[in-house]
Enzyme design. Structure first.
Site, PDB file in Angstrom:
ATOM      1  N   GLY A   1       7.784 -56.797   3.970  1.00  0.00           N
ATOM      2  CA  GLY A   1       8.698 -57.031   2.840  1.00  0.00           C
ATOM      3  C   GLY A   1       8.236 -58.182   1.976  1.00  0.00           C
ATOM      4  O   GLY A   1       9.012 -59.089   1.664  1.00  0.00           O
TER       5      GLY A   1
ATOM      6  N   ASN B   1       6.964 -58.038  -1.159  1.00  0.00           N
ATOM      7  CA  ASN B   1       6.923 -57.807  -2.608  1.00  0.00           C
ATOM      8  C   ASN B   1       7.916 -58.660  -3.385  1.00  0.00           C
ATOM      9  O   ASN B   1       7.777 -58.841  -4.589  1.00  0.00           O
ATOM     10  CB  ASN B   1       7.145 -56.322  -2.919  1.00  0.00           C
ATOM     11  CG  ASN B   1       8.424 -55.778  -2.304  1.00  0.00           C
ATOM     12  OD1 ASN B   1       8.680 -56.002  -1.123  1.00  0.00           O
ATOM     13  ND2 ASN B   1       9.233 -55.103  -3.070  1.00  0.00           N
TER      14      ASN B   1
ATOM     15  N   GLY C   1      -6.091 -61.232   0.235  1.00  0.00           N
ATOM     16  CA  GLY C   1      -5.272 -60.303   1.008  1.00  0.00           C
ATOM     17  C   GLY C   1      -4.973 -59.064   0.194  1.00  0.00           C
ATOM     18  O   GLY C   1      -5.524 -58.869  -0.883  1.00  0.00           O
TER      19      GLY C   1
ATOM     20  N   ASN D   1       9.762 -60.073   8.232  1.00  0.00           N
ATOM     21  CA  ASN D   1      10.723 -60.535   7.219  1.00  0.00           C
ATOM     22  C   ASN D   1      11.588 -59.405   6.668  1.00  0.00           C
ATOM     23  O   ASN D   1      12.763 -59.614   6.389  1.00  0.00           O
ATOM     24  CB  ASN D   1       9.961 -61.207   6.071  1.00  0.00           C
ATOM     25  CG  ASN D   1      10.822 -61.305   4.826  1.00  0.00           C
ATOM     26  OD1 ASN D   1      11.730 -62.140   4.744  1.00  0.00           O
ATOM     27  ND2 ASN D   1      10.597 -60.426   3.859  1.00  0.00           N
TER      28      ASN D   1
ATOM     29  N   TYR E   1      24.392 -54.388  10.654  1.00  0.00           N
ATOM     30  CA  TYR E   1      23.480 -55.497  10.342  1.00  0.00           C
ATOM     31  C   TYR E   1      23.617 -56.623  11.375  1.00  0.00           C
ATOM     32  O   TYR E   1      22.620 -57.137  11.894  1.00  0.00           O
ATOM     33  CB  TYR E   1      23.812 -56.000   8.935  1.00  0.00           C
ATOM     34  CG  TYR E   1      22.930 -57.105   8.404  1.00  0.00           C
ATOM     35  CD1 TYR E   1      21.632 -56.837   7.947  1.00  0.00           C
ATOM     36  CD2 TYR E   1      23.394 -58.420   8.309  1.00  0.00           C
ATOM     37  CE1 TYR E   1      20.837 -57.853   7.431  1.00  0.00           C
ATOM     38  CE2 TYR E   1      22.605 -59.433   7.791  1.00  0.00           C
ATOM     39  CZ  TYR E   1      21.332 -59.139   7.350  1.00  0.00           C
ATOM     40  OH  TYR E   1      20.537 -60.156   6.843  1.00  0.00           O
ATOM     41  N   SER E   2      24.859 -56.998  11.705  1.00  0.00           N
ATOM     42  CA  SER E   2      25.042 -58.112  12.646  1.00  0.00           C
ATOM     43  C   SER E   2      24.576 -57.726  14.044  1.00  0.00           C
ATOM     44  O   SER E   2      23.997 -58.545  14.763  1.00  0.00           O
ATOM     45  CB  SER E   2      26.489 -58.609  12.664  1.00  0.00           C
ATOM     46  OG  SER E   2      27.337 -57.614  13.162  1.00  0.00           O
TER      47      SER E   2
HETATM   48  N1  LIG Z   1      19.082 -63.366   1.088  1.00  0.00           N
HETATM   49  C1  LIG Z   1      19.902 -63.769   2.041  1.00  0.00           C
HETATM   50  O1  LIG Z   1      20.979 -64.341   1.786  1.00  0.00           O
HETATM   51  C2  LIG Z   1      19.543 -63.537   3.491  1.00  0.00           C
HETATM   52  C3  LIG Z   1      20.343 -64.164   4.442  1.00  0.00           C
HETATM   53  C4  LIG Z   1      20.036 -64.001   5.789  1.00  0.00           C
HETATM   54  C5  LIG Z   1      18.968 -63.224   6.156  1.00  0.00           C
HETATM   55  N2  LIG Z   1      18.211 -62.606   5.210  1.00  0.00           N
HETATM   56  C6  LIG Z   1      17.096 -61.793   5.685  1.00  0.00           C
HETATM   57  O2  LIG Z   1      15.929 -62.174   5.004  1.00  0.00           O
HETATM   58  C7  LIG Z   1      15.018 -61.083   4.966  1.00  0.00           C
HETATM   59  C8  LIG Z   1      14.481 -60.930   3.558  1.00  0.00           C
HETATM   60  O3  LIG Z   1      15.575 -60.673   2.690  1.00  0.00           O
HETATM   61  P1  LIG Z   1      15.577 -61.082   1.145  1.00  0.00           P
HETATM   62  O4  LIG Z   1      16.774 -61.901   0.912  1.00  0.00           O
HETATM   63  O5  LIG Z   1      14.260 -61.575   0.711  1.00  0.00           O
HETATM   64  O6  LIG Z   1      15.888 -59.639   0.515  1.00  0.00           O
HETATM   65  P2  LIG Z   1      15.181 -58.765  -0.636  1.00  0.00           P
HETATM   66  O7  LIG Z   1      14.733 -59.625  -1.746  1.00  0.00           O
HETATM   67  O8  LIG Z   1      16.153 -57.678  -0.914  1.00  0.00           O
HETATM   68  O9  LIG Z   1      13.904 -58.169   0.114  1.00  0.00           O
HETATM   69  C9  LIG Z   1      14.032 -57.258   1.170  1.00  0.00           C
HETATM   70  C10 LIG Z   1      12.644 -56.846   1.595  1.00  0.00           C
HETATM   71  O10 LIG Z   1      12.750 -55.940   2.708  1.00  0.00           O
HETATM   72  C11 LIG Z   1      11.959 -54.800   2.444  1.00  0.00           C
HETATM   73  N3  LIG Z   1      12.544 -53.599   3.054  1.00  0.00           N
HETATM   74  C12 LIG Z   1      13.780 -53.096   2.887  1.00  0.00           C
HETATM   75  N4  LIG Z   1      13.911 -51.935   3.569  1.00  0.00           N
HETATM   76  C13 LIG Z   1      12.715 -51.702   4.161  1.00  0.00           C
HETATM   77  C14 LIG Z   1      12.199 -50.671   4.990  1.00  0.00           C
HETATM   78  N5  LIG Z   1      12.923 -49.586   5.313  1.00  0.00           N
HETATM   79  N6  LIG Z   1      10.930 -50.764   5.426  1.00  0.00           N
HETATM   80  C15 LIG Z   1      10.161 -51.824   5.090  1.00  0.00           C
HETATM   81  N7  LIG Z   1      10.565 -52.816   4.305  1.00  0.00           N
HETATM   82  C16 LIG Z   1      11.839 -52.770   3.842  1.00  0.00           C
HETATM   83  C17 LIG Z   1      11.958 -54.658   0.927  1.00  0.00           C
HETATM   84  O11 LIG Z   1      10.811 -53.909   0.533  1.00  0.00           O
HETATM   85  P3  LIG Z   1      10.881 -52.914  -0.766  1.00  0.00           P
HETATM   86  O12 LIG Z   1      11.476 -53.707  -1.889  1.00  0.00           O
HETATM   87  O13 LIG Z   1       9.468 -52.532  -0.968  1.00  0.00           O
HETATM   88  O14 LIG Z   1      11.739 -51.753  -0.327  1.00  0.00           O
HETATM   89  C18 LIG Z   1      11.893 -56.109   0.487  1.00  0.00           C
HETATM   90  O15 LIG Z   1      10.578 -56.546   0.447  1.00  0.00           O
HETATM   91  C19 LIG Z   1      15.786 -59.884   5.508  1.00  0.00           C
HETATM   92  O16 LIG Z   1      15.431 -59.648   6.845  1.00  0.00           O
HETATM   93  C20 LIG Z   1      17.239 -60.316   5.426  1.00  0.00           C
HETATM   94  O17 LIG Z   1      18.027 -59.683   6.410  1.00  0.00           O
HETATM   95  C21 LIG Z   1      18.472 -62.746   3.886  1.00  0.00           C
END
Ligand SMILES: NC(=O)c1ccc[n+]([C@@H]2O[C@H](COP(=O)([O-])OP(=O)(O)OC[C@H]3O[C@@H](n4cnc5c(N)ncnc54)[C@H](OP(=O)(O)O)[C@@H]3O)[C@@H](O)[C@H]2O)c1
Length: 243
Positions: free
Chosen positions: A12, A14, A53, A86, A151-152
């Site tokens: 993830g 991108n 990379g 991630n 999710y939780s």
């Molecule tokens: N933002 C918050 O408040 C928060 C809080 C706690 C934990 N987190 C955790 O932090 C991590 C990153 O989240 P973020 O906030 O950066 O969210 P984000 O900007 O929405 O990014 C999510 C990433 O996960 C990838 N992804 C989603 N579904 C996927 C799948 N089926 N297979 C492979 N990759 C997938 C997406 O890839 P594509 O775009 O290519 O689909 C994207 O790169 C996650 O694990 C999330 O649970 C976030």
């Protein structure tokens, strides 16, 4: 030369937290292989990594494709020294309204895929007697949250998984840790409405959201030599929201 430089696999990568992690790792001189579910995402990764990379398509929902994808990387003669799990997804509903598939998909992406991907990299790390596995979990895995049962459950499941894997590979020079963010400014939380946002903010003692850089800095630390005696831990980064 290929074998001297360390390589990190960041799922993830991108956008959001993953992109910030990949950029910071790359700035440390670490080669990064970043994944996205789309070609568009892969192009974005290639553009910011430049020559240090490349991007790779990976859909964690398709768990059977994971070992093949990792095999592709090894065939190109890259080792994976640092694995950053991630990528994550959410699909929020109350238990009573949640369809079986909505449960299963979120468990697959956030928990089951971590088993497949860790299994695919661990042998090579054991052989090298070194490695880092860092997984981005969530505060919700520790507190629970109404409407996020899938999710939780997935994020909580990561706790036992990481403690157990940490025990299994501790003597092999491999550390296994979790980072549990609170609310971080990314697209992940874009569907919060104004009152939900206000409500969350009222629960954060620091009265602000976290930034992707604040998470990425912790990843850099845990993936470095400076964190060589830390394993089986969760690092909470949430502005005091959960202690
Ligand atoms: N933002 C918050 O408040 C928060 C809080 C706690 C934990 N987190 C955790 O932090 C991590 C990153 O989240 P973020 O906030 O950066 O969210 P984000 O900007 O929405 O990014 C999510 C990433 O996960 C990838 N992804 C989603 N579904 C996927 C799948 N089926 N297979 C492979 N990759 C997938 C997406 O890839 P594509 O775009 O290519 O689909 C994207 O790169 C996650 O694990 C999330 O649970 C976030």
């Amino acid at each position: 030369m290929k074998n001297i430089k360390k390589t990190a696999l960041v799922t993830g990568a991108n956008k959001g937290i993953g992109k910030a992690i990949a950029i910071k790792l790359s700035k440390q001189g670490i080669r990064v292989i970043g994944t996205s579910t789309s070609q568009y995402g892969v192009q974005a990764i290639n553009a910011y990594l430049k020559k240090n990379g490349f991007g790779l398509i990976l859909d964690l929902k398709d768990t059977n494709s994971i070992s093949e994808k990792i095999e592709e990387i090894y065939k190109k003669k890259y080792s994976i020294d640092i694995l950053i799990n991630n990528a994550g997804a959410k699909l929020d509903k109350l238990l009573i309204q949640m369809k079986n598939k909505e449960w299963e998909d979120i468990i697959k992406i956030n928990l089951t895929s971590i088993f497949y991907i860790s299994k695919a990299v661990i042998r090579s790390m054991i052989k090298k007697k070194s490695g880092r596995i860092i997984t981005i979990s969530s505060i919700i895995g520790y507190t629970g949250n109404k409407g996020q049962i899938n999710y939780s459950a997935a994020k909580s499941g990561l706790i036992g998984f990481h403690k157990t894997l940490a025990l299994e590979v501790a003597s092999k020079g491999i550390t296994v840790n979790i980072i549990a963010p609170g609310l971080i400014k990314t697209e992940f939380i874009k569907d919060l409405n104004a009152s939900q946002y206000k409500n969350y903010l009222s629960k954060i003692p620091m009265k602000r959201l976290g930034t992707v850089e604040e998470i990425a800095d912790a990843v850099i630390f845990l993936s470095s030599h400076k964190a060589s005696y830390i394993t089986g831990q969760t690092l909470h980064i949430n502005g005091g929201m959960y202690m």
